[in-house]
Design a protein around this motif. Structure first.
Motif, PDB file in Angstrom:
ATOM      1  N   LEU A   1      34.482 -28.577 -60.484  1.00 45.41           N
ATOM      2  CA  LEU A   1      34.101 -29.975 -60.152  1.00 45.41           C
ATOM      3  C   LEU A   1      32.494 -29.317 -58.982  1.00 45.41           C
ATOM      4  N   PRO A   2      31.720 -30.668 -59.320  1.00 42.88           N
ATOM      5  CA  PRO A   2      30.628 -30.889 -58.096  1.00 42.88           C
ATOM      6  C   PRO A   2      31.235 -30.269 -56.898  1.00 42.88           C
ATOM      7  N   ALA A   3      30.636 -30.101 -55.536  1.00 40.60           N
ATOM      8  CA  ALA A   3      30.730 -29.966 -54.554  1.00 40.60           C
ATOM      9  C   ALA A   3      31.697 -31.390 -54.359  1.00 40.60           C
ATOM     10  N   ASN A   4      30.236 -32.366 -54.738  1.00 40.47           N
ATOM     11  CA  ASN A   4      30.491 -34.037 -53.682  1.00 40.47           C
ATOM     12  C   ASN A   4      31.853 -34.309 -54.080  1.00 40.47           C
TER      13      ASN A   4
ATOM     14  N   THR B   1      44.072 -27.922 -50.202  1.00 38.19           N
ATOM     15  CA  THR B   1      45.080 -26.946 -51.904  1.00 38.19           C
ATOM     16  C   THR B   1      44.801 -27.803 -52.958  1.00 38.19           C
ATOM     17  N   PHE B   2      45.546 -28.574 -52.632  1.00 39.19           N
ATOM     18  CA  PHE B   2      45.223 -29.289 -53.993  1.00 39.19           C
ATOM     19  C   PHE B   2      44.590 -29.806 -54.671  1.00 39.19           C
ATOM     20  N   ASN B   3      43.423 -30.271 -53.931  1.00 39.97           N
ATOM     21  CA  ASN B   3      42.038 -30.561 -54.581  1.00 39.97           C
ATOM     22  C   ASN B   3      41.220 -29.294 -55.261  1.00 39.97           C
ATOM     23  N   LEU B   4      41.132 -28.822 -54.188  1.00 38.22           N
ATOM     24  CA  LEU B   4      40.055 -26.996 -54.474  1.00 38.22           C
ATOM     25  C   LEU B   4      40.636 -26.459 -55.412  1.00 38.22           C
ATOM     26  N   ALA B   5      42.338 -27.037 -56.040  1.00 36.44           N
ATOM     27  CA  ALA B   5      42.574 -26.170 -56.668  1.00 36.44           C
ATOM     28  C   ALA B   5      42.599 -26.981 -58.164  1.00 36.44           C
ATOM     29  N   ARG B   6      42.328 -28.631 -58.328  1.00 32.53           N
ATOM     30  CA  ARG B   6      41.381 -29.036 -58.614  1.00 32.53           C
ATOM     31  C   ARG B   6      40.860 -29.233 -59.021  1.00 32.53           C
ATOM     32  N   GLY B   7      39.486 -29.077 -58.332  1.00 31.31           N
ATOM     33  CA  GLY B   7      38.293 -28.263 -58.779  1.00 31.31           C
ATOM     34  C   GLY B   7      37.901 -27.534 -59.875  1.00 31.31           C
ATOM     35  N   GLY B   8      38.894 -26.766 -60.280  1.00 31.47           N
ATOM     36  CA  GLY B   8      38.345 -24.794 -60.248  1.00 31.47           C
ATOM     37  C   GLY B   8      38.681 -24.021 -59.465  1.00 31.47           C
ATOM     38  N   TYR B   9      38.206 -24.584 -58.273  1.00 28.98           N
ATOM     39  CA  TYR B   9      38.316 -23.039 -57.345  1.00 28.98           C
ATOM     40  C   TYR B   9      40.001 -22.118 -57.099  1.00 28.98           C
ATOM     41  N   LYS B  10      39.325 -20.987 -57.104  1.00 29.82           N
ATOM     42  CA  LYS B  10      40.976 -20.431 -56.307  1.00 29.82           C
ATOM     43  C   LYS B  10      41.211 -20.781 -54.591  1.00 29.82           C
ATOM     44  N   ALA B  11      42.666 -21.481 -54.985  1.00 33.47           N
ATOM     45  CA  ALA B  11      42.826 -21.844 -53.931  1.00 33.47           C
ATOM     46  C   ALA B  11      44.101 -21.215 -53.705  1.00 33.47           C
ATOM     47  N   TYR B  12      44.825 -20.535 -52.361  1.00 36.20           N
ATOM     48  CA  TYR B  12      46.773 -20.183 -52.277  1.00 36.20           C
ATOM     49  C   TYR B  12      46.671 -20.817 -51.180  1.00 36.20           C
TER      50      TYR B  12
ATOM     51  N   THR C   1      25.600 -23.532 -56.101  1.00 29.30           N
ATOM     52  CA  THR C   1      24.412 -23.044 -57.554  1.00 29.30           C
ATOM     53  C   THR C   1      24.544 -21.308 -57.666  1.00 29.30           C
ATOM     54  N   ARG C   2      26.124 -20.833 -57.368  1.00 29.98           N
ATOM     55  CA  ARG C   2      26.432 -20.376 -57.470  1.00 29.98           C
ATOM     56  C   ARG C   2      27.011 -19.491 -59.192  1.00 29.98           C
ATOM     57  N   SER C   3      26.868 -18.685 -59.479  1.00 26.33           N
ATOM     58  CA  SER C   3      27.459 -17.995 -60.642  1.00 26.33           C
ATOM     59  C   SER C   3      28.656 -18.256 -60.765  1.00 26.33           C
TER      60      SER C   3
END
Length: 570
Positions: free
Chosen positions: A38-41, A500-511, A478-480
């Motif tokens: 998801l977009p960073a903003n 954590t929840f929202n990072l995971a929702r955004g597709g990022y690797k959250a731990y 802007t990274r791959s």
């Protein structure tokens, strides 16, 4: 507490069965293997949205989270938590106290007591895009009687006496000190038992959370006092190069190095000088990075013992002490080899600064050996230390020169009070940045430096700081996808769920950093976690505010409707 205990049994009504204390969420996330970001903003804006952040948590879970975190900010309760626990156990019995703890503090900060009991929590997290960093959190501090027995049994071993004296200094410090979890030395046999415990932790990750990490502490694998002296000896090796480098250029020609070495250590044989000179050459010269890259402890001993001044007290190790160092190194390598066989990433936790130089040395050797094909060994950098940025710069260059993966967990650091109090007590320069702002500036500087060298790097951004996470997300915009997949974010279980929840929702690797272990042995960890949370006023306070809003939204849902109606009318 009794009300929350009932809620923990009956109040969790979610789409999947769960227990209060386990993270229950049903958010739409992308697979970590094929993420769509998801977009960073959009991700950043969700950090302050209580409805979106906690939509899957039951009322009972939200209430428990609010009460536990709020209690962690009550100074009197935190200060006397150990005494309260012991008194409660004496009055009400172990069974009842443990039951209440499992429904409250233990359930909030820990995943369970064994591999079997943590499995539902791990699977639930993974089902919603969140990985696990497993840490066997059992710890047992020696009481006064046990310390006296240890002192009596080891009265002829000065190195053990030094450890007990160090602990006494820590206990006598006047400032309130939150001490990192370390392990009291009870003999080499106990260290071997700890190896088995870490093997079990790695096995648990392999069986339950293959995409996760296992965390270990080096102080569990040898005598902490010998680790401190090991650190001092390595520091002497770093100083030795400065003594050889007369013009301060950081680079010596082959002839300059050979001549300086003979001048400093005239008792070395010509063969020794030739072997040392050829070993440290890099493109025809010897530089600081190559020196600190390849010098071994036994070589430091040889050089200093053959110096004009002779060995110092720091480097004059006995044969028995050298063997203790070798035993510790063997255990660390044994654990790393087992982790590599299981394809489990191993995170070496940072510890007190007086241990850290030796730990850095050990981790460097592990990364050389096990990070050739993929990042399996992760070093921890504490950015509240003034030299942390230069360490990162040098380690990135080392990894680049030798062609192995740079793996790192980046933290601010949690033991400022102890480090400063110890520096003052023992009369050496304060190693910590002077202000919180300076630490944050350095934290961002370190992250930006690593993000510039992501071709063969993998990092864990371990922070509860929303500003730091937002900065990284904006830089990754802007990274791959390949680069983004090697940037991980981590928070403690039970804290900063909104991040954590929202990072995971955004597709990022959250731990989530997930402690586990027998409840009686984990109680000291819970007490320490309460102490740490009481000092983390910024992040915890914001968490509490958002949880309170989410609770009010559940109790008074009509308020949300009225707000939406007013917004539509406007």
């Amino acid at each position: 507490l009794a009300w929350m205990f009932v809620l923990s049994k009956n109040g969790a009504k979610t789409s999947s069965p769960c227990v209060v204390g386990r993270v229950c969420r049903s958010v739409s996330t992308q697979s970590p293997k094929t993420p769509r970001y998801l977009p960073a903003n959009e991700v950043i804006s969700s950090f302050t949205n209580p409805e979106k952040s906690f939509e899957i948590l039951s009322f009972g879970q939200l209430l428990r989270a609010y009460v536990v975190l709020r209690m962690c900010q009550v100074p009197f309760l935190v200060k006397n938590s150990e005494a309260v626990f012991k008194k409660s156990t004496k009055i009400f019995g172990t069974g009842l106290v443990n039951a209440v703890n499992k429904a409250t503090f233990f359930g909030h900060f820990c995943a369970g007591e064994s591999e079997k009991t943590i499995r539902p929590t791990i699977k639930w997290l993974e089902g919603h895009g969140i990985g696990g960093i497993l840490d066997y959190a059992a710890e047992a501090d020696l009481d006064e009687e046990a310390e006296e027995k240890l002192a009596d049994a080891t009265q002829n071993q000065p190195i053990v006496q030094e450890q007990l004296e160090l602990k006494k200094i820590q206990n006598d410090l006047q400032a309130p000190v939150f001490q990192a979890r370390t392990y009291d030395y009870e003999g080499e046999a106990k260290c071997e038992v700890n190896v088995g415990i870490f093997f079990s932790c790695i096995e648990a990750v392999h069986n339950v959370s293959p995409e996760g990490f296992a965390a270990i502490k080096v102080t569990a694998l040898g005598l902490p006092a010998i680790l401190e002296r090991f650190s001092k000896a390595i520091a002497e090796a770093h100083k030795l190069f400065a003594q050889l480098d007369k013009d301060g250029s950081g680079v010596l020609t082959k002839e300059q190095f050979r001549g300086a070495l003979l001048q400093f250590a005239p008792k070395l044989t010509p063969t020794d000088v030739d072997e040392l000179t050829s070993k440290f050459l890099w493109k025809g010269n010897v530089d600081y990075i190559e020196w600190t890259n390849t010098v071994r402890l036994e070589e430091v001993f040889k050089i200093i013992q053959n110096s004009a001044e002779g060995p110092s007290d720091v480097t004059n190790f006995t044969e028995e002490e050298i063997q203790l160092v070798k035993n510790m190194m063997k255990r660390v390598h044994k654990i790393a080899k087992f982790a590599a066989q299981k394809k489990v990433r191993l995170m070496i936790d940072a510890e007190h600064t007086y241990f850290q130089t030796a730990i850095d040395h050990l981790v460097l050797e592990l990364q050389r050996r096990f990070n050739k094909e993929e990042p399996l060994i992760f070093q921890t950098y504490q950015c509240y230390l003034q030299h942390s940025y230069s360490r990162v710069v040098h380690d990135l260059e080392r990894a680049n020169r030798e062609g192995y993966w740079f793996g790192a967990k980046i933290v601010r650091g949690a033991y400022m009070e102890l480090e400063r109090a110890r520096a003052q007590t023992m009369n050496y320069p304060d190693p910590i940045h002077p202000t919180k702002e300076a630490t944050s500036e350095n934290y961002h500087k370190v992250l930006l430096k690593i993000l510039e060298h992501m071709d063969r790097s993998s990092i864990l951004v371990a922070t509860h700081n929303e500003e730091s996470i937002s900065m990284v997300l904006n830089k990754l915009e802007t990274r791959s996808d390949d680069t983004r997949s090697r940037v991980h974010f981590g928070q403690l279980l039970g804290m900063s769920d909104r991040l954590t929840f929202n990072l995971a929702r955004g597709g990022y690797k959250a731990y989530k950093y997930i402690p586990y272990g027998p409840i009686q042995e984990v109680i000291p960890y819970l007490i320490r976690r309460a102490q740490e949370n009481s000092s983390m006023l910024g992040g915890a306070a914001k968490d509490l505010t958002m949880i309170r809003k989410a609770l009010l939204g559940r109790v008074f849902p009509f308020l949300k409707k009225e707000k939406k109606q007013r917004g539509a009318q406007e």
